[in-house]
Write a protein that holds these residues in place. Structure first.
Motif, PDB file in Angstrom:
ATOM      1  N   LEU A 135       0.844  -1.197   0.000  1.00 62.93           N
ATOM      2  CA  LEU A 135       0.000   0.000   0.000  1.00 62.93           C
ATOM      3  C   LEU A 135       0.881   1.250   0.000  1.00 62.93           C
ATOM      4  N   HIS A 136       1.893   1.254   0.872  1.00 60.50           N
ATOM      5  CA  HIS A 136       2.790   2.415   0.921  1.00 60.50           C
ATOM      6  C   HIS A 136       3.495   2.585  -0.420  1.00 60.50           C
ATOM      7  N   GLU A 137       3.957   1.445  -0.971  1.00 69.00           N
ATOM      8  CA  GLU A 137       4.676   1.524  -2.244  1.00 69.00           C
ATOM      9  C   GLU A 137       3.766   2.057  -3.350  1.00 69.00           C
ATOM     10  N   ALA A 138       2.535   1.517  -3.390  1.00 75.68           N
ATOM     11  CA  ALA A 138       1.602   1.951  -4.414  1.00 75.68           C
ATOM     12  C   ALA A 138       1.351   3.450  -4.280  1.00 75.68           C
ATOM     13  N   ALA A 139       1.135   3.897  -3.037  1.00 76.27           N
ATOM     14  CA  ALA A 139       0.813   5.300  -2.823  1.00 76.27           C
ATOM     15  C   ALA A 139       2.014   6.185  -3.142  1.00 76.27           C
ATOM     16  N   PHE A 140       3.159   5.860  -2.553  1.00 77.55           N
ATOM     17  CA  PHE A 140       4.337   6.709  -2.755  1.00 77.55           C
ATOM     18  C   PHE A 140       4.710   6.801  -4.224  1.00 77.55           C
ATOM     19  N   LEU A 181      -4.604   7.149   3.201  1.00 73.23           N
ATOM     20  CA  LEU A 181      -4.920   5.872   2.558  1.00 73.23           C
ATOM     21  C   LEU A 181      -4.824   4.726   3.561  1.00 73.23           C
ATOM     22  N   GLY A 187       3.342   9.430  -6.139  1.00 67.46           N
ATOM     23  CA  GLY A 187       3.781  10.770  -5.777  1.00 67.46           C
ATOM     24  C   GLY A 187       3.021  11.361  -4.605  1.00 67.46           C
ATOM     25  N   THR A 188       2.536  10.537  -3.704  1.00 69.46           N
ATOM     26  CA  THR A 188       1.826  11.068  -2.542  1.00 69.46           C
ATOM     27  C   THR A 188       2.811  11.577  -1.494  1.00 69.46           C
ATOM     28  N   THR A 189       2.346  12.495  -0.676  1.00 73.21           N
ATOM     29  CA  THR A 189       3.117  12.900   0.501  1.00 73.21           C
ATOM     30  C   THR A 189       2.831  11.882   1.603  1.00 73.21           C
ATOM     31  N   ARG A 190       3.560  12.014   2.709  1.00 77.14           N
ATOM     32  CA  ARG A 190       3.323  11.076   3.808  1.00 77.14           C
ATOM     33  C   ARG A 190       1.907  11.224   4.361  1.00 77.14           C
ATOM     34  N   GLU A 203      -0.803  12.123   2.739  1.00 74.45           N
ATOM     35  CA  GLU A 203      -1.760  11.477   1.839  1.00 74.45           C
ATOM     36  C   GLU A 203      -1.690   9.963   1.968  1.00 74.45           C
ATOM     37  N   THR A 204      -0.469   9.452   2.126  1.00 68.96           N
ATOM     38  CA  THR A 204      -0.328   8.014   2.339  1.00 68.96           C
ATOM     39  C   THR A 204      -0.989   7.606   3.651  1.00 68.96           C
TER      40      THR A 204
END
Ligand SMILES: Nc1ncnc2c1ncn2[C@@H]1O[C@H](COP(=O)(O)OP(=O)(O)OP(=O)(O)O)[C@@H](O)[C@H]1O
Ligand SMILES: [Mg+2]
Lengths: 299, 281
Positions: free
Chosen positions: B167-172, B184, B175-178, B180-181
């Motif tokens: 999930l973190h990998e997909a979000a980051f 999620l 281009g999400t910020t922490r 925004e992650t």
């Protein structure tokens, strides 16, 4: 071979540099850092400049475990690069180092540089979100975000500031079509993405990644959780996407690498043993280790 | 062979015995409360405040305690939620999970988790005396919040660990910020968050010792934060201490109400986590 030309002919090289710089001009704001890096690069190693991703003296440690040792590589533009090597050799780590996904892991130390369009990913001054946005990432196991199919694709554009519903609709449709998923999901866009099959989920993840308009696609064994038919679809997709994107995938399936790769990087115990055009690496490898790996003596 | 079979059957008996013990005691508790409480239970218990003094009065109901308990447990859960989410996100997404700071925070809430509620009560009381406050709804809410924060942080911390790294990998990689992650991640653990809140609520509504010195007791429904508030556990406690048999029976009726409230919360927790997990892997 095109790729050989790139390696050998410096003149062609410099022409490419110019085109590349122009290309950067419209996508990336040119920072002072960026141009400084460019100058530095010029005298350092001309060969490295034309590619989106250039890795220089990269070392990665997990605690005391030295996982990647002195990696120097550039990933050619608009081609499919396959990273191959035995399990545990550091393929995933190498791929994740490209967009700094490693720093979400604990106890990780990275030295060296990864330059994406001449910006150093590991420079603390670099704004990482905008570099990551340039790279779509597909993990081994597809992971849809906890929301609907539509929202999965629209999420990226939304966080980057797009709000107009109509535009979002267009984007969702366009990229679901690019990922060959549109026909299967167009009637249930607002149902949870987790209800899709694994193969559909992987294509959704691809659409989600493409929707932020990256220049590069990174895939970590993107077909390993899929059945043969779905895998083949993904391979075909990659083939059709390579005209517009730079693609780097990790794979442990040699036949897959032979089928789709233009360029091959062979990693063994954290070191790059050999890299070159796929044909050359597979048919006349320069290193004994590569030969042994390709013929199945080591695995 | 004989030995291994013997081992197997002894262990089976142990497992069955333990299961029977737990289900049996639940059954016994419910039966006792039902038998003793139903006789004194009537609609007045739910809809009226005590008449003629709760201690000896046999009239009226425990509406004051029901409202007081719901307000205190609800208020405390809200405060605890507001405090817990940042803590949990901080130790899991913003700092190195295994760093000294992370471990210190975890040790902190582990210790707080183990502190008996009477000590929270005494602590709350000391603070209130220091500031010259009287026993009040606010005092109760804050003390119970202190009591349930470690429970909530602990539960959420366990839940957030189950979120896959993908999930973190997909979000980051989008281009999400922490932050925004983090959002999620919260979406992903939404059902778990509801469970954590309802668990804390249930723990808060059932605790007597923490509100004993801090919320006080009153026969009236509290209408402001500085008024003393009755609570169901204390209503049970005081009524059981009465010399009058009918009042003692009313304690069981109050216990019945409290048990039903907690039961309802558990059921709501189950249903809502099912409903909200539809988007989750
Ligand atoms: N988060 C981590 N913490 C500690 N060590 C790690 C971590 N991730 C990977 N490693 C170690 O780094 C080395 C390389 O791992 P990596 O995942 O890059 O291998 P890989 O080539 O992708 O293997 P596979 O083909 O099995 O996926 C391995 O020895 C692994 O144990
Ligand atoms: Mg791997």
């Amino acid at each position: 071979m095109k790729s050989e030309t790139i390696v050998n002919k410096k003149i062609a090289e410099e022409k490419k540099t110019i085109t590349d710089a122009n290309h950067n001009g419209n996508g990336t704001p040119k920072t002072e850092d960026g141009s400084a890096a460019l100058v530095h690069e010029n005298k350092d190693n001309q060969e490295l400049i034309h590619s989106h991703i250039t890795v220089k003296n990269l070392n990665v440690f997990f605690g005391n475990n030295h996982v990647l040792k002195d990696i120097n590589i550039s990933i050619p533009d608009k081609k499919i690069t396959a990273i191959i090597g035995p399990s545990g050799c550091g393929k995933t780590t190498l791929l994740k180092s490209f967009n700094r996904l490693l720093d979400s892991t604990n106890g990780t130390k990275v030295t060296g540089q990864v330059l994406v369009d001449n910006e150093d990913v590991y420079d603390p001054k670099t704004e990482i979100t905008h570099i990551r946005k340039k790279m779509g990432f597909l993990s081994q196991r597809p992971f849809p975000l906890p929301m609907s199919i539509y929202d999965n694709v629209a999420y990226g554009p939304k966080i980057h500031g797009l709000r107009k519903r109509k535009k979002l609709d267009e984007i969702v449709e366009h990229y679901l079509k690019s990922a060959c998923l549109w026909d299967e999901v167009k009637d249930r866009l607002h149902t949870p993405a987790t209800r899709l099959s694994i193969g559909q989920q992987q294509r959704l993840c691809l659409a989600r990644g493409l929707a932020v308009e990256p220049l590069i696609i990174l895939g970590d064994e993107p077909t390993s959780a899929l059945d043969p038919v779905s895998s083949q679809r993904i391979e075909e997709l990659f083939n059709s996407l390579k005209d517009s994107y730079t693609i780097a995938i990790v794979t442990h399936i040699l036949r897959q690498a032979k089928r789709i790769a233009d360029y091959v990087v062979f990693v063994y115990m954290g070191e790059i043993i050999e890299h070159g055009p796929a044909k050359q690496v597979f048919e006349s490898p320069k290193e004994k280790l590569t030969e042994e790996y390709i013929s199945g003596i080591i695995s | 062979m004989i030995n291994r079979n013997l081992e197997e059957s002894i262990f089976k008996i142990l497992m069955k015995g333990a299961s029977i013990l737990i289900v049996g005691s639940l059954f016994l508790i419910v039966i006792t409360i039902l038998v003793k409480g139903l006789s004194a239970f009537n609609l007045d218990m739910l809809t009226k405040i005590p008449n003629g003094g709760f201690y000896i009065g046999k009239e009226g109901g425990v509406l004051n305690a029901i409202v007081g308990s719901l307000l205190i447990a609800g208020g405390a859960s809200v405060i605890a939620l507001i405090v817990s989410i940042p803590i949990v996100l901080f130790i899991n997404l913003y700092i190195n999970n295994k760093s000294a700071l992370g471990n210190t925070i975890r040790l902190g809430y582990d210790i707080l988790f183990g502190i008996p509620s009477i000590i929270y009560g005494a602590f709350g009381f000391t603070i209130m005396v220091y500031f010259g406050l009287k026993t009040s709804l606010l005092g109760g809410i804050i003390t119970v919040a202190l009591l349930v924060i470690p429970i909530m942080v602990c539960t959420m911390d366990e839940i957030i660990k189950t979120v896959p790294g993908e999930l973190h990998e997909a979000a980051f990689s989008l281009g999400t910020t922490r932050l925004e992650t983090s959002r999620l991640v919260l979406r992903q653990i939404y059902p778990g968050l509801i469970t954590a809140v309802l668990l804390s609520f249930a723990r808060g509504i059932g605790d007597a010792a923490s509100v004993l010195f801090t919320a006080g007791y009153s026969d009236n429904i509290p209408f402001a934060l500085d008024q003393p508030a009755a609570t169901l556990p204390l209503a049970i406690f005081f009524q059981l201490g009465s010399p009058v048999q009918e009042v003692q029976d009313r304690a069981y009726a109050a216990a019945l109400i409290l048990t039903i409230v907690v039961l309802l919360i558990s059921i709501i927790a189950r249903i809502s986590s099912k409903i909200f997990s539809k988007n989750i892997v």
